[in-house]
Design a protein around this motif. Sequence first.
Motif, PDB file in Angstrom:
ATOM      1  N   CYS A 105       0.835  -1.201   0.000  1.00 38.80           N
ATOM      2  CA  CYS A 105       0.000   0.000   0.000  1.00 38.80           C
ATOM      3  C   CYS A 105       0.873   1.255   0.000  1.00 38.80           C
ATOM      4  N   ILE A 106       1.937   1.228   0.785  1.00 37.46           N
ATOM      5  CA  ILE A 106       2.861   2.361   0.812  1.00 37.46           C
ATOM      6  C   ILE A 106       3.486   2.565  -0.564  1.00 37.46           C
ATOM      7  N   ALA A 107       3.938   1.474  -1.172  1.00 37.27           N
ATOM      8  CA  ALA A 107       4.559   1.565  -2.499  1.00 37.27           C
ATOM      9  C   ALA A 107       3.580   2.117  -3.526  1.00 37.27           C
ATOM     10  N   TYR A 108       2.307   1.709  -3.422  1.00 39.83           N
ATOM     11  CA  TYR A 108       1.285   2.206  -4.354  1.00 39.83           C
ATOM     12  C   TYR A 108       1.102   3.718  -4.208  1.00 39.83           C
ATOM     13  N   LEU A 109       1.056   4.213  -2.984  1.00 40.39           N
ATOM     14  CA  LEU A 109       0.860   5.647  -2.761  1.00 40.39           C
ATOM     15  C   LEU A 109       2.046   6.458  -3.269  1.00 40.39           C
ATOM     16  N   VAL A 110       3.251   5.912  -3.120  1.00 42.78           N
ATOM     17  CA  VAL A 110       4.444   6.601  -3.622  1.00 42.78           C
ATOM     18  C   VAL A 110       4.470   6.556  -5.142  1.00 42.78           C
ATOM     19  N   ARG A 111       4.130   5.402  -5.707  1.00 40.37           N
ATOM     20  CA  ARG A 111       4.141   5.233  -7.168  1.00 40.37           C
ATOM     21  C   ARG A 111       3.149   6.167  -7.854  1.00 40.37           C
ATOM     22  N   THR A 112       1.979   6.357  -7.237  1.00 42.38           N
ATOM     23  CA  THR A 112       0.955   7.221  -7.824  1.00 42.38           C
ATOM     24  C   THR A 112       1.141   8.684  -7.438  1.00 42.38           C
ATOM     25  N   LYS A 113       2.171   8.947  -6.628  1.00 43.06           N
ATOM     26  CA  LYS A 113       2.498  10.306  -6.181  1.00 43.06           C
ATOM     27  C   LYS A 113       1.394  10.926  -5.320  1.00 43.06           C
ATOM     28  N   LEU A 114       0.605  10.079  -4.684  1.00 39.89           N
ATOM     29  CA  LEU A 114      -0.402  10.585  -3.760  1.00 39.89           C
ATOM     30  C   LEU A 114       0.238  11.037  -2.452  1.00 39.89           C
ATOM     31  N   LEU A 115       1.329  10.372  -2.066  1.00 42.47           N
ATOM     32  CA  LEU A 115       2.057  10.745  -0.858  1.00 42.47           C
ATOM     33  C   LEU A 115       3.547  10.566  -1.095  1.00 42.47           C
ATOM     34  N   SER A 116       4.344  11.295  -0.327  1.00 45.18           N
ATOM     35  CA  SER A 116       5.779  11.035  -0.309  1.00 45.18           C
ATOM     36  C   SER A 116       6.013   9.744   0.465  1.00 45.18           C
ATOM     37  N   LEU A 117       7.185   9.153   0.306  1.00 44.51           N
ATOM     38  CA  LEU A 117       7.498   7.935   1.036  1.00 44.51           C
ATOM     39  C   LEU A 117       7.447   8.190   2.536  1.00 44.51           C
ATOM     40  N   ALA A 118       7.988   9.313   2.988  1.00 38.21           N
ATOM     41  CA  ALA A 118       7.993   9.608   4.426  1.00 38.21           C
ATOM     42  C   ALA A 118       6.580   9.718   4.974  1.00 38.21           C
ATOM     43  N   ASP A 119       5.697  10.412   4.250  1.00 37.48           N
ATOM     44  CA  ASP A 119       4.322  10.581   4.721  1.00 37.48           C
ATOM     45  C   ASP A 119       3.569   9.253   4.717  1.00 37.48           C
ATOM     46  N   ALA A 120       3.790   8.450   3.681  1.00 43.94           N
ATOM     47  CA  ALA A 120       3.116   7.149   3.615  1.00 43.94           C
ATOM     48  C   ALA A 120       3.590   6.239   4.739  1.00 43.94           C
ATOM     49  N   LEU A 121       4.894   6.250   5.016  1.00 45.36           N
ATOM     50  CA  LEU A 121       5.425   5.444   6.106  1.00 45.36           C
ATOM     51  C   LEU A 121       4.830   5.870   7.447  1.00 45.36           C
ATOM     52  N   GLU A 122       4.715   7.159   7.662  1.00 42.62           N
ATOM     53  CA  GLU A 122       4.174   7.635   8.935  1.00 42.62           C
ATOM     54  C   GLU A 122       2.702   7.295   9.087  1.00 42.62           C
ATOM     55  N   MET A 123       1.969   7.300   7.975  1.00 44.12           N
ATOM     56  CA  MET A 123       0.552   6.956   8.025  1.00 44.12           C
ATOM     57  C   MET A 123       0.359   5.483   8.367  1.00 44.12           C
ATOM     58  N   ALA A 124       1.401   4.692   8.188  1.00 40.96           N
ATOM     59  CA  ALA A 124       1.330   3.260   8.486  1.00 40.96           C
ATOM     60  C   ALA A 124       2.168   2.884   9.703  1.00 40.96           C
ATOM     61  N   SER A 125       2.615   3.865  10.461  1.00 44.75           N
ATOM     62  CA  SER A 125       3.434   3.556  11.642  1.00 44.75           C
ATOM     63  C   SER A 125       3.144   4.527  12.781  1.00 44.75           C
ATOM     64  N   ILE A 126       3.558   5.775  12.617  1.00 45.61           N
ATOM     65  CA  ILE A 126       3.401   6.755  13.682  1.00 45.61           C
ATOM     66  C   ILE A 126       1.941   7.098  13.926  1.00 45.61           C
ATOM     67  N   LYS A 127       1.166   7.296  12.862  1.00 45.41           N
ATOM     68  CA  LYS A 127      -0.237   7.712  13.023  1.00 45.41           C
ATOM     69  C   LYS A 127      -1.074   6.688  13.778  1.00 45.41           C
ATOM     70  N   PRO A 128      -1.024   5.402  13.432  1.00 38.89           N
ATOM     71  CA  PRO A 128      -1.811   4.459  14.237  1.00 38.89           C
ATOM     72  C   PRO A 128      -1.380   4.413  15.694  1.00 38.89           C
ATOM     73  N   CYS A 129      -0.084   4.595  15.955  1.00 36.20           N
ATOM     74  CA  CYS A 129       0.373   4.632  17.347  1.00 36.20           C
ATOM     75  C   CYS A 129      -0.205   5.844  18.080  1.00 36.20           C
ATOM     76  N   GLN A 130      -0.244   6.981  17.401  1.00 33.95           N
ATOM     77  CA  GLN A 130      -0.807   8.181  18.007  1.00 33.95           C
ATOM     78  C   GLN A 130      -2.302   8.022  18.260  1.00 33.95           C
ATOM     79  N   TYR A 131      -2.993   7.347  17.362  1.00 36.03           N
ATOM     80  CA  TYR A 131      -4.411   7.092  17.574  1.00 36.03           C
ATOM     81  C   TYR A 131      -4.626   6.220  18.808  1.00 36.03           C
ATOM     82  N   LEU A 132      -3.842   5.175  18.931  1.00 35.96           N
ATOM     83  CA  LEU A 132      -4.013   4.249  20.047  1.00 35.96           C
ATOM     84  C   LEU A 132      -3.589   4.866  21.375  1.00 35.96           C
TER      85      LEU A 132
END
Length: 382
Positions: free
Chosen positions: A314-341
């Motif tokens: 999913c991260i690779a797809y977002l970077v490939r389609t230029k919807l997100l930078s790699l850093a932002d996509a990584l954070e949405m799949a790591s830091i953000k869920p931790c902050q939610y919890l």
Amino acid sequence: MDYSIEGRHYKTLVPVRVGITGGLISKIEEINGCDNQTLIAPGLVDLQVNGFQGIDFNEAHTTQEEVRQVTQSLWDVGVTTYFPTVITNSDERISASLHTISAACSNDQLVNQTVKGIHLEGPFISKDPGPLGAHPEAYVQGPNWDLFCKWQDKAEGRIKLLTMSPEWPGSVDFIRKCVESGVKVALGHTAASPLQIKEAVEAGASLSTHLGNAAHVMLPRHTNYIWEQLANDRLWCSCIADGFHLPEAVLKIVFRVKSGKCILVSDSTKFAGLDEGSYQSPIGGEVMLDSQGRLSLKAYPELLAGSAKPLLDCIAYLVRTKLLSLADALEMASIKPCQYLNPSAIPGLSPGSDADLMLLNQKNESLTVLKVIKSGQLVHSV
């Protein structure tokens, strides 16, 4: 054991040395003369994993060893924390799944550290076609506090996230009880009215589960549960960005509207990592996996039956389609869920945070996991 790793910080691309002590990140320091192009990033956090590589948490005879196997397989693709997801089923089947997962955690320290909670998705959801998704309608029911407490006992308190629809009578009181007991409540698989959505949020619901999916094919253009959830600033939302569940335009809108409160989930099933073909699934019965990795109900190919892609894809797809930078996509799949919890936790790649890390190689549009560290221990290396 104290040691350090070197590479480039995933966000700044500056060469750094990361010190690890007692399972925590002890320090991060910039270094000179480092030619290492490997990226150091936080381990991925997936709040919705139904299964992986041939193993499903919802099947009748899933074993503790198979829970361990899924955990190992997820480490291999960068996931250092995940929520096994148990869906709508009979009381007996849900109880058995919860017991097996909980026992696997109790008997293996690293599994216990990786499985931070269980996600119960249903059975308190909508019976409407569309919102029902691939869940078996026969077992759908309204919220039942006594039954939920029974399941929580089977899980030894490990149910940390519940997806439900607030369209049922008694939903508001049920949500309040869940939140008071320390369980996060998500809205999903719902046909709720905008007013019911608002009342659910007031009662403590805090997340939209895979927003935009498990929904009616046709909705009123202005007054509907998708707009209502998008517009509510108190709701976080999770998205499946595998290239099949949501069009690029929808993802773009969700990311902008829910900026800072959006989480990537895989919603992966046992078919993630398998070859294309027709399979029997506890989620939806007979399903089809095509050559591109799209998983759908065989009888209703327009309806998806979960995902066959891991979070890294999913991260690779977002970077490939230029919807997100790699850093932002990584954070949405790591830091953000931790902050939610846990908003007070030290997130990601920071001194004092858990040493849950992955070392990545990025080449063109592909991402390769080279090493994965969980609680300071090396659990994957190529």
